[in-house]
Scaffold this motif. Sequence first.
Motif, PDB file in Angstrom:
ATOM      1  N   GLY A   1     -45.311  -6.523 -11.580  1.00 14.98           N
ATOM      2  CA  GLY A   1     -45.174  -5.441 -10.813  1.00 14.98           C
ATOM      3  C   GLY A   1     -43.626  -5.218 -10.132  1.00 14.98           C
ATOM      4  N   GLU A   2     -43.375  -6.283  -9.764  1.00 12.57           N
ATOM      5  CA  GLU A   2     -41.847  -6.468  -9.018  1.00 12.57           C
ATOM      6  C   GLU A   2     -40.629  -6.267 -10.073  1.00 12.57           C
ATOM      7  N   GLU A   3     -41.115  -6.722 -11.199  1.00  9.54           N
ATOM      8  CA  GLU A   3     -40.087  -6.236 -12.356  1.00  9.54           C
ATOM      9  C   GLU A   3     -39.787  -5.069 -12.752  1.00  9.54           C
ATOM     10  N   MET A   4     -41.075  -4.325 -12.889  1.00  5.54           N
ATOM     11  CA  MET A   4     -41.126  -2.886 -13.229  1.00  5.54           C
ATOM     12  C   MET A   4     -40.547  -1.826 -11.938  1.00  5.54           C
ATOM     13  N   SER A   5     -40.790  -2.270 -10.640  1.00  8.66           N
ATOM     14  CA  SER A   5     -40.192  -1.654  -9.655  1.00  8.66           C
ATOM     15  C   SER A   5     -38.606  -1.972  -9.645  1.00  8.66           C
ATOM     16  N   TYR A   6     -38.212  -3.206  -9.892  1.00 12.38           N
ATOM     17  CA  TYR A   6     -36.970  -3.382  -9.912  1.00 12.38           C
ATOM     18  C   TYR A   6     -36.050  -2.499 -11.066  1.00 12.38           C
ATOM     19  N   LEU A   7     -36.657  -2.425 -12.153  1.00 14.45           N
ATOM     20  CA  LEU A   7     -36.179  -1.560 -13.305  1.00 14.45           C
ATOM     21  C   LEU A   7     -36.177  -0.251 -13.035  1.00 14.45           C
ATOM     22  N   MET A   8     -37.055   0.377 -12.484  1.00 16.24           N
ATOM     23  CA  MET A   8     -37.258   1.816 -12.187  1.00 16.24           C
ATOM     24  C   MET A   8     -36.243   1.968 -11.045  1.00 16.24           C
ATOM     25  N   HIS A   9     -36.198   1.324  -9.904  1.00 14.98           N
ATOM     26  CA  HIS A   9     -35.371   1.575  -8.788  1.00 14.98           C
ATOM     27  C   HIS A   9     -34.021   1.787  -9.407  1.00 14.98           C
ATOM     28  N   HIS A  10     -33.587   0.704 -10.469  1.00 13.75           N
ATOM     29  CA  HIS A  10     -32.239   0.656 -10.778  1.00 13.75           C
ATOM     30  C   HIS A  10     -31.832   2.006 -11.406  1.00 13.75           C
ATOM     31  N   THR A  11     -33.035   2.244 -12.470  1.00  9.71           N
ATOM     32  CA  THR A  11     -32.838   3.288 -13.545  1.00  9.71           C
ATOM     33  C   THR A  11     -32.661   4.652 -12.606  1.00  9.71           C
ATOM     34  N   THR A  12     -33.468   4.999 -11.769  1.00 14.59           N
ATOM     35  CA  THR A  12     -33.645   6.216 -11.013  1.00 14.59           C
ATOM     36  C   THR A  12     -32.307   6.093  -9.944  1.00 14.59           C
ATOM     37  N   SER A  13     -31.891   5.328  -9.491  1.00 15.80           N
ATOM     38  CA  SER A  13     -30.690   5.384  -8.692  1.00 15.80           C
ATOM     39  C   SER A  13     -29.432   5.755  -9.459  1.00 15.80           C
ATOM     40  N   ARG A  14     -29.542   5.158 -10.704  1.00 22.75           N
ATOM     41  CA  ARG A  14     -28.238   5.347 -11.783  1.00 22.75           C
ATOM     42  C   ARG A  14     -28.415   6.882 -12.055  1.00 22.75           C
ATOM     43  N   LEU A  15     -29.564   7.440 -12.384  1.00 25.77           N
ATOM     44  CA  LEU A  15     -29.894   8.768 -12.784  1.00 25.77           C
ATOM     45  C   LEU A  15     -29.387   9.789 -11.518  1.00 25.77           C
ATOM     46  N   ARG A  16     -29.596   9.161 -10.147  1.00 28.08           N
ATOM     47  CA  ARG A  16     -29.373  10.188  -9.287  1.00 28.08           C
ATOM     48  C   ARG A  16     -27.912  10.147  -8.949  1.00 28.08           C
ATOM     49  N   ALA A  17     -27.172   8.944  -9.249  1.00 27.06           N
ATOM     50  CA  ALA A  17     -25.703   8.845  -8.967  1.00 27.06           C
ATOM     51  C   ALA A  17     -24.900   9.458 -10.260  1.00 27.06           C
ATOM     52  N   LEU A  18     -25.405   9.849 -11.435  1.00 25.40           N
ATOM     53  CA  LEU A  18     -24.421  10.238 -12.329  1.00 25.40           C
ATOM     54  C   LEU A  18     -23.636  11.430 -12.009  1.00 25.40           C
ATOM     55  N   PRO A  19     -22.728  11.621 -12.622  1.00 28.49           N
ATOM     56  CA  PRO A  19     -21.582  12.744 -12.259  1.00 28.49           C
ATOM     57  C   PRO A  19     -22.008  13.849 -12.908  1.00 28.49           C
ATOM     58  N   LEU A  20     -23.490  14.201 -13.209  1.00 29.12           N
ATOM     59  CA  LEU A  20     -24.077  15.294 -13.522  1.00 29.12           C
ATOM     60  C   LEU A  20     -24.907  15.909 -12.654  1.00 29.12           C
TER      61      LEU A  20
END
Length: 247
Positions: free
Chosen positions: A68-87
Motif C-alpha cells: 500500500g505504501e509503495e502504491m501511494s508513493y508511486l501515485m503521489h509521485h505520478t499525480t504530482s508530476r502530472l500537476r506540475a507539467l508545463p501543460l
Amino acid sequence: MISISNPGGRNSLSGKMMCELADAVDVLQAWEGGAGVVLHGENGFFCAGADLKVAAQHMLGPSENGMGEEMSYLMHHTTSRLRALPLISVAAIEGAAVGGGAELATACDFRVMAKDSYIRFVHALLSVVPGWGGGTRLTKIVGRRDALRIVCTADKIHADQAMAFGLCDEVVETSTDTVKVATGFLQKLTANSTAATRALKTVVSQADDDAYRPSLNHEHDVFSRMWGNKASAEQIGKGGASARKGD
Ligand SMILES: CCCC(=O)SCCNC(=O)CCNC(=O)[C@H](O)C(C)(C)COP(=O)(O)OP(=O)(O)OC[C@H]1O[C@@H](n2cnc3c(N)ncnc32)[C@H](O)[C@@H]1OP(=O)(O)O
C-alpha cells in the motif's frame, strides 16, 4: 490525451496501469509540441480508484505490508508530476470519479463534468485517507471546510454541486460529448502562444507547489499506516464502496 481503460472494473487502476500512467506522464514531460492535455476514462466512466480485486489478492497479506505504501508513493509521485507539467490539464469526467479516481481528477488543473456524473471521496468508508495526494489537492481547490465536508461524509458530489464547491469548471449536458467539451475548454486556455502558455503554467505551479509538499508527505504517511489495517482490509475485501452503493 490520456485515456484510462479497464472495462471490467470501471477503469480502476491495477499496478500495471499505475506504471503505464507514470510512463504517460514521462512522455508528456518530454513532449515540447503542445500546451494542454485531457485525461479521461473510456466507456463512459472516469475511474473507480485502485483495482480492489488486485488489492485484495496482492496488497493485504501479512507479507505484503509495504505494498500500500509503495502504491501511494508511486501515485503521489505520478499525480504530482502530472500537476506540475508545463501543460494545462483538464479531467473530462463521465460516470464517476471514485476513491483514487476522485484523487486523480484533482491532479488536473480543471475538471469538466457530465451533468449526471459525480466525484466521490469514498476513503472514509474504507477506513483510510486519500493515498494519491488527493486530500491535500482537494483542500487547495475547495478550501478547508468544504474539503472536510467532502472527505468525512464520503457523499457523492454531483456535477452541479461540484460546480458550487469550485471543484468543477464546466457542466456538460448529458447528450453532449464530455471529451469534446473538455477539449474546447482547453483550446480556449491554450489559444495564445504555446511557449507563453507553457511558461505561464510553470509560473502558477511554482507559486503554490512548494508550500504543499509537507502536507503531501503527511498524507502519504497517514495512508501508509491505515491501509491494510483490520478495518480497511475488511472493506477492501468486500469490494470497497460498492458495498454501500445504495447511499
Ligand atoms: C488510495 C486509493 C484508494 C482507492 O482508490 S481504493 C478504491 C476505492 N474505490 C471504490 O471503493 C469503488 C468501488 N466500486 C463502486 O463503488 C462501484 O462499483 C462504482 C465504481 C460506483 C460503479 O458502480 P456501478 O456502475 O453500479 O458498477 P458495479 O458496481 O456493478 O461494478 C461493475 C464492475 O466493476 C467492478 N469494480 C468497480 N470498482 C472497482 C474497483 N475499484 N476495483 C475493482 N473492480 C471494480 C465491480 O466489482 C464490477 O465487477 P463485476 O462485474 O461484478 O465482475
